[in-house]
Design a protein around this motif. Structure first.
Motif, PDB file in Angstrom:
ATOM      1  N   GLU A 204       0.966  -1.340   0.078  1.00 30.86           N
ATOM      2  CA  GLU A 204      -0.309   0.167  -0.267  1.00 30.86           C
ATOM      3  C   GLU A 204       0.754   0.615  -0.170  1.00 30.86           C
ATOM      4  N   PRO A 205       0.565   2.044  -0.729  1.00 34.77           N
ATOM      5  CA  PRO A 205       1.516   3.612  -0.936  1.00 34.77           C
ATOM      6  C   PRO A 205       1.468   4.236   0.993  1.00 34.77           C
ATOM      7  N   PHE A 206       2.266   4.651   1.352  1.00 33.54           N
ATOM      8  CA  PHE A 206       2.145   5.223   3.180  1.00 33.54           C
ATOM      9  C   PHE A 206       1.261   6.244   3.082  1.00 33.54           C
ATOM     10  N   ASP A 207       1.119   7.278   2.198  1.00 32.75           N
ATOM     11  CA  ASP A 207       0.247   8.155   1.792  1.00 32.75           C
ATOM     12  C   ASP A 207      -1.288   7.569   1.847  1.00 32.75           C
ATOM     13  N   ASP A 208      -1.605   6.759   1.682  1.00 35.32           N
ATOM     14  CA  ASP A 208      -2.809   5.879   1.791  1.00 35.32           C
ATOM     15  C   ASP A 208      -2.845   5.319   2.925  1.00 35.32           C
ATOM     16  N   LEU A 209      -2.211   4.414   3.296  1.00 34.08           N
ATOM     17  CA  LEU A 209      -1.770   4.029   4.475  1.00 34.08           C
ATOM     18  C   LEU A 209      -2.289   4.752   5.824  1.00 34.08           C
ATOM     19  N   LEU A 210      -1.908   6.015   5.821  1.00 39.98           N
ATOM     20  CA  LEU A 210      -2.074   7.097   6.250  1.00 39.98           C
ATOM     21  C   LEU A 210      -3.422   8.061   6.252  1.00 39.98           C
ATOM     22  N   ALA A 211      -3.803   8.275   5.270  1.00 39.82           N
ATOM     23  CA  ALA A 211      -4.744   8.056   5.072  1.00 39.82           C
ATOM     24  C   ALA A 211      -6.130   7.651   5.627  1.00 39.82           C
ATOM     25  N   ALA A 212      -5.881   6.385   5.331  1.00 44.31           N
ATOM     26  CA  ALA A 212      -7.416   5.542   5.382  1.00 44.31           C
ATOM     27  C   ALA A 212      -7.475   5.284   7.461  1.00 44.31           C
ATOM     28  N   ALA A 213      -5.701   5.574   8.019  1.00 45.44           N
ATOM     29  CA  ALA A 213      -6.450   4.875   9.421  1.00 45.44           C
ATOM     30  C   ALA A 213      -6.645   6.541  10.115  1.00 45.44           C
ATOM     31  N   LEU A 214      -6.225   7.900   9.403  1.00 44.30           N
ATOM     32  CA  LEU A 214      -7.293   8.848  10.049  1.00 44.30           C
ATOM     33  C   LEU A 214      -8.211   8.989  10.103  1.00 44.30           C
ATOM     34  N   GLU A 215      -9.201   7.413   8.864  1.00 50.20           N
ATOM     35  CA  GLU A 215     -10.324   8.053   8.885  1.00 50.20           C
ATOM     36  C   GLU A 215     -10.703   7.254  10.317  1.00 50.20           C
ATOM     37  N   GLY A 244      -6.236  -4.337  16.016  1.00 52.42           N
ATOM     38  CA  GLY A 244      -7.171  -2.995  15.524  1.00 52.42           C
ATOM     39  C   GLY A 244      -6.513  -2.800  15.479  1.00 52.42           C
ATOM     40  N   ALA A 245      -5.058  -2.479  14.648  1.00 52.38           N
ATOM     41  CA  ALA A 245      -4.294  -1.450  14.139  1.00 52.38           C
ATOM     42  C   ALA A 245      -4.628  -1.884  12.695  1.00 52.38           C
ATOM     43  N   GLN A 246      -5.352  -0.580  12.120  1.00 49.90           N
ATOM     44  CA  GLN A 246      -4.744   0.014  10.535  1.00 49.90           C
ATOM     45  C   GLN A 246      -4.299  -0.275   9.673  1.00 49.90           C
ATOM     46  N   GLY A 247      -2.734  -0.449  10.003  1.00 43.82           N
ATOM     47  CA  GLY A 247      -1.896  -0.360   8.142  1.00 43.82           C
ATOM     48  C   GLY A 247      -0.522  -0.693   9.370  1.00 43.82           C
ATOM     49  N   VAL A 248       0.346  -1.302   9.151  1.00 42.48           N
ATOM     50  CA  VAL A 248       2.479  -1.266   9.325  1.00 42.48           C
ATOM     51  C   VAL A 248       2.786  -1.744   7.760  1.00 42.48           C
ATOM     52  N   PHE A 249       3.913  -0.695   8.539  1.00 43.04           N
ATOM     53  CA  PHE A 249       4.453   0.021   7.799  1.00 43.04           C
ATOM     54  C   PHE A 249       6.318  -0.623   7.904  1.00 43.04           C
ATOM     55  N   VAL A 250       7.386  -0.396   6.965  1.00 46.60           N
ATOM     56  CA  VAL A 250       8.359  -0.986   7.624  1.00 46.60           C
ATOM     57  C   VAL A 250       9.578  -0.350   6.198  1.00 46.60           C
ATOM     58  N   PRO A 251      10.572  -0.469   6.570  1.00 42.29           N
ATOM     59  CA  PRO A 251      11.420  -0.276   5.775  1.00 42.29           C
ATOM     60  C   PRO A 251      12.074  -1.010   4.553  1.00 42.29           C
ATOM     61  N   GLU A 252      12.492  -0.394   3.300  1.00 51.18           N
ATOM     62  CA  GLU A 252      12.851  -1.364   1.755  1.00 51.18           C
ATOM     63  C   GLU A 252      13.462  -1.809   2.008  1.00 51.18           C
ATOM     64  N   ARG A 253      14.858  -1.287   2.763  1.00 49.32           N
ATOM     65  CA  ARG A 253      15.831  -2.099   2.657  1.00 49.32           C
ATOM     66  C   ARG A 253      16.125  -2.283   4.162  1.00 49.32           C
ATOM     67  N   ARG A 254      17.168  -3.506   4.451  1.00 49.89           N
ATOM     68  CA  ARG A 254      17.791  -3.574   5.171  1.00 49.89           C
ATOM     69  C   ARG A 254      16.640  -4.390   5.967  1.00 49.89           C
ATOM     70  N   ALA A 271      -3.303 -10.842   4.531  1.00 54.92           N
ATOM     71  CA  ALA A 271      -4.301 -10.421   3.396  1.00 54.92           C
ATOM     72  C   ALA A 271      -5.166  -9.660   3.702  1.00 54.92           C
ATOM     73  N   ARG A 272      -5.810  -8.731   5.275  1.00 51.10           N
ATOM     74  CA  ARG A 272      -6.426  -8.474   5.340  1.00 51.10           C
ATOM     75  C   ARG A 272      -5.803  -6.811   6.311  1.00 51.10           C
ATOM     76  N   VAL A 273      -4.479  -6.522   6.590  1.00 55.87           N
ATOM     77  CA  VAL A 273      -4.443  -5.542   6.744  1.00 55.87           C
ATOM     78  C   VAL A 273      -3.137  -4.918   5.928  1.00 55.87           C
ATOM     79  N   PRO A 274      -3.087  -3.282   5.708  1.00 53.35           N
ATOM     80  CA  PRO A 274      -2.505  -3.001   4.212  1.00 53.35           C
ATOM     81  C   PRO A 274      -1.322  -2.973   5.329  1.00 53.35           C
ATOM     82  N   VAL A 275       0.188  -3.128   3.988  1.00 55.87           N
ATOM     83  CA  VAL A 275       1.219  -3.451   4.487  1.00 55.87           C
ATOM     84  C   VAL A 275       1.523  -2.293   3.655  1.00 55.87           C
ATOM     85  N   SER A 276       3.172  -1.019   4.517  1.00 60.08           N
ATOM     86  CA  SER A 276       3.363  -0.423   2.875  1.00 60.08           C
ATOM     87  C   SER A 276       5.094  -0.365   3.542  1.00 60.08           C
ATOM     88  N   GLN A 277       5.671  -0.340   2.322  1.00 54.80           N
ATOM     89  CA  GLN A 277       7.288  -0.802   2.032  1.00 54.80           C
ATOM     90  C   GLN A 277       7.351   0.786   1.955  1.00 54.80           C
TER      91      GLN A 277
END
Length: 371
Positions: A204-215, A244-254, A271-277
């Motif tokens: 998931e793009p990080f901006d979309d992940l952030l916007a969806a969580a703020l809803e 109940g977390a709306q998403g997870v984000f991780v770094p691309e490298r290492r 499959a249910r929790v959006p993940v962003s790099q």
């Protein structure tokens, strides 16, 4: 015979005379080649100043290349690294190009691998997702799949029945293979007799992940700082979905990405929790802070107790450090506070995914009490 003429190894042929000379024909090969030219005087060197006179053969080859380039309407290849030798020849000694002058490998190709290892699988190649729960959750979440593999002679339960029925309704080819063949395809991973071939995970793009969580009324995100074990990543995603977390984000490298191992460990929660790099985890955390999130970093020596975290009821980002070193310096300094988990016995530290589960469970409890 007199003397030692009967000894073993005696000379039986006449003694050779003086060797004939070359008559001066090889005199030039015995002469010295002169002083070693400095870099700024070598036409074939990248440090050549261009003010010295070129050797005759070098000048001739350069002129020939310029004439050919003009006739073909292209730029001459003189002096370009990695091109065929057009600036040196037999008239200039030591003309082998240096390592820095050879053509560098182009970026964007196959990833670099350790010596002795081959990387025949491109990054965008499909993966085999195995395990009854992960396969079932992926099919329920409408994850695109290209094939379903079922081992011969497996025990049929409700999950297998639903997997086969769902795959048939979606038109996914069903392939029945031997258990040994499925073992080979999965590399020995526990597959429970079923697997589906899925395309690479869609982040998931990080901006979309952030916007969806703020809803959501109480936004909650999880950030992983350098988690390299895909099993820890999958277990953390599973905990994020459970609490109940709306998403997870991780770094691309290492850091670990969503692989088949992470899919299976998450028991289908991926499959249910959006993940962003994200390219830079620190910048992503600062972007969340600008949107009103409070960022806490899990640290065994944190100044705040997780059971006394008043910020748990508001927009929150929980940062989990790596398995060995914990939070990195920049990420730790960016967090609003460091939070520790009190332990009864003397234990060095908790596993990263276990620490995330404990923190998320306490946050969920405080939020339910505040509701």
């Amino acid at each position: 015979m007199a003397g030692n003429s009967q000894r073993r190894g005696r000379r039986v042929t006449p003694k050779k005379g003086a060797a004939a000379g070359s008559g001066g024909k090889n005199r030039s090969s015995l002469s010295g080649k002169g002083r070693t030219l400095p870099a700024d005087e070598r036409p074939w060197h990248k440090g050549y100043s261009g003010t010295e006179k070129l050797p005759n053969r070098t000048a001739w080859k350069q002129a020939k290349e310029k004439k050919a380039a003009a006739a073909e309407g292209r730029a001459p290849k003189i002096g370009q690294p990695g091109t065929k030798d057009t600036t040196w020849g037999k008239g200039t000694k030591g003309s082998k190009p240096r390592q820095s002058q050879r053509q560098a490998p182009q970026r964007g190709g196959n990833p670099r691998v350790a010596p002795g290892r081959r990387s025949n699988t491109p990054r965008d190649a499909p993966e085999l997702l195995v395990g009854r729960n992960p396969v079932l959750e992926a099919l329920r979440a409408m994850v695109p799949a290209t094939a379903l593999y079922v081992a011969q002679g497996i025990d049929i339960d409700d999950r297998i029945t639903e997997i086969v029925r769902t795959a048939g309704d979606r038109g996914i080819p069903l392939l029945e293979v031997g258990r040994a063949e499925l073992d080979r395809m999965t590399g020995g991973v526990l597959h429970q007799g079923v697997g589906i071939q899925v395309p690479p995970f869609a982040y998931e793009p990080f901006d979309d992940l952030l916007a969806a969580a703020l809803e959501h009324p109480t936004p909650l995100l999880v950030a992983l700082d350098g988690i390299t074990d895909p099993r820890n990543l999958g277990a953390t995603i599973r905990s994020a979905a459970a609490f109940g977390a709306q998403g997870v984000f991780v770094p691309e490298r290492r850091a670990a990405g969503i692989t088949a191992t992470a899919w299976r460990t998450s028991a289908g929660a991926a499959a249910r929790v959006p993940v962003s790099q994200v390219v830079n985890l620190t910048r992503a955390i600062k972007a969340a802070q600008r949107e009103g999130f409070v960022v806490i970093g899990l640290d065994a020596d944190g100044e705040t107790d997780i059971y006394n975290l008043e910020a748990a009821v508001g927009p929150l980002v929980v940062v989990v450090g790596s398995e060995g070193r914990g939070l990195s310096r920049l990420v730790g300094e960016t967090c609003d506070m460091r939070v520790g988990i009190p332990m009864v016995s003397e234990v060095e530290s908790l596993n990263a995914s276990v620490a995330a589960a404990v923190a998320l469970a306490e946050i969920a409890r405080r939020r339910s009490d505040a509701a």
